[in-house]
Design an enzyme around this catalytic site. Structure first.
Site, PDB file in Angstrom:
ATOM      1  N   CYS A 182       0.839  -1.194   0.000  1.00 20.94           N
ATOM      2  CA  CYS A 182       0.000   0.000   0.000  1.00 20.94           C
ATOM      3  C   CYS A 182       0.878   1.248   0.000  1.00 20.94           C
ATOM      4  CB  CYS A 182      -0.893  -0.029   1.235  1.00 20.94           C
ATOM      5  SG  CYS A 182      -1.692   1.530   1.627  1.00 20.94           S
ATOM      6  N   GLU A 183       0.609   2.172  -0.907  1.00 18.18           N
ATOM      7  CA  GLU A 183       1.427   3.376  -0.981  1.00 18.18           C
ATOM      8  C   GLU A 183       1.131   4.366   0.144  1.00 18.18           C
ATOM      9  OE1 GLU A 183      -0.920   6.336  -4.049  1.00 18.18           O
ATOM     10  OE2 GLU A 183       0.381   4.809  -4.916  1.00 18.18           O
ATOM     11  N   HIS A 184       0.057   4.139   0.890  1.00 14.93           N
ATOM     12  CA  HIS A 184      -0.281   5.042   1.987  1.00 14.93           C
ATOM     13  C   HIS A 184       0.393   4.659   3.305  1.00 14.93           C
ATOM     14  CE1 HIS A 184      -4.127   5.608  -0.556  1.00 14.93           C
ATOM     15  NE2 HIS A 184      -3.235   6.530  -0.874  1.00 14.93           N
ATOM     16  N   HIS A 185       0.553   3.338   3.548  1.00 16.67           N
ATOM     17  CA  HIS A 185       1.130   2.894   4.810  1.00 16.67           C
ATOM     18  C   HIS A 185       2.319   1.944   4.625  1.00 16.67           C
ATOM     19  CE1 HIS A 185      -3.103   3.965   5.749  1.00 16.67           C
ATOM     20  NE2 HIS A 185      -2.543   4.529   6.794  1.00 16.67           N
ATOM     21  N   GLN A 205      -4.744  -0.399  -5.122  1.00 18.63           N
ATOM     22  CA  GLN A 205      -5.244  -1.517  -5.921  1.00 18.63           C
ATOM     23  C   GLN A 205      -5.936  -1.027  -7.183  1.00 18.63           C
ATOM     24  OE1 GLN A 205      -7.179  -4.646  -3.696  1.00 18.63           O
ATOM     25  NE2 GLN A 205      -8.431  -5.241  -5.435  1.00 18.63           N
ATOM     26  N   CYS A 230      -3.210  -2.613   5.784  1.00 18.49           N
ATOM     27  CA  CYS A 230      -3.489  -1.288   6.339  1.00 18.49           C
ATOM     28  C   CYS A 230      -4.893  -1.242   6.943  1.00 18.49           C
ATOM     29  CB  CYS A 230      -3.339  -0.201   5.279  1.00 18.49           C
ATOM     30  SG  CYS A 230      -4.416  -0.385   3.853  1.00 18.49           S
ATOM     31  N   HIS A 286      -5.854  -6.045   2.466  1.00 20.74           N
ATOM     32  CA  HIS A 286      -4.929  -4.944   2.733  1.00 20.74           C
ATOM     33  C   HIS A 286      -4.616  -4.906   4.228  1.00 20.74           C
ATOM     34  CE1 HIS A 286      -5.568  -2.675  -1.200  1.00 20.74           C
ATOM     35  NE2 HIS A 286      -6.415  -3.693  -1.268  1.00 20.74           N
TER      36      HIS A 286
END
Length: 209
Positions: free
Chosen positions: A101-104, A142, A172, A170
């Protein structure tokens, strides 16, 4: 490798190089960053169990994010015309997906189902799995990954249609935040003939077994 990176970087449809190659930190800088994170988490990076961790993490990241150095155009460049008149869809069901995940920056794991309708030429089936890996082994959402896989197959194979479904969990969501277990995210892209109800139904029938 530099030429590959330059071609990918200049392709606005793929958007796969987030920084100039010259700006990439050194291995030593990456390991120092891991040491900083260990200290920030509250542990001692010099204790026996952690002393080699920065090196291990940097090596692991080379595997996790190897997709930044893969060129989908090269992966799909070799096709074959000798198909004895075969003119129906080609489906790969259950391709393993391992992304982050590019956020976490935590794992995304699941499966992808990919199909295309050949337009006179076919590609080796392993190449389709490699395209999935090329986009999965990056920092991703995704939704973006699903579209990128479909875009690459559509652009470089020029088939009559493309279908991509990704079904993943995910971390996250499962190990932080709301902490809901057993939740699967499904994303899909249907292009060309797969937008027709009959072809979409046949595709679903095949991937469901």
């Amino acid at each position: 490798m530099d030429a590959v990176i330059e071609r990918i970087k200049n392709d606005p449809e793929l958007k796969v190089i987030p920084q100039d190659a010259d700006d990439r930190p050194t291995r030593a800088e990456a390991e120092a960053a891991v040491r900083t994170l260990i200290k920030w988490a509250g542990d001692n990076p010099d204790r026996e169990g952690l002393i080699e961790t920065p090196k291990r993490v940097a090596k692991a990241y080379e595997e996790f994010f190897a997709g930044y150095h893969d060129n989908p155009e090269e992966i799909l460049s070799r096709t074959f015309e000798e198909v004895e008149g075969y003119d129906d869809m080609v489906v790969l069901r259950g391709i393993q997906v391992e992304s982050h995940c590019e956020h976490h920056m935590v794992p995304v794991q699941g499966t992808a189902h990919v199909a295309y309708m050949p337009n006179g030429r076919v590609v080796g089936i392993s190449k389709l799995a490699r395209v999935v890996e090329a986009f999965a082994r990056r920092l991703q959402t995704q939704e973006t990954m699903t579209a990128q896989i479909a875009d690459a197959i559509e652009k470089y194979l020029k088939p009559k249609g493309v279908a991509v479904i990704v079904d993943a969990t995910h971390q996250c969501m499962t190990c932080r935040g709301v902490k809901h277990q057993g939740v699967y995210t499904i994303t899909r892209q249907f292009r060309g003939c797969f937008k027709e109800a009959e072809q979409e139904r046949r595709f679903w029938d095949l991937i469901r077994g």
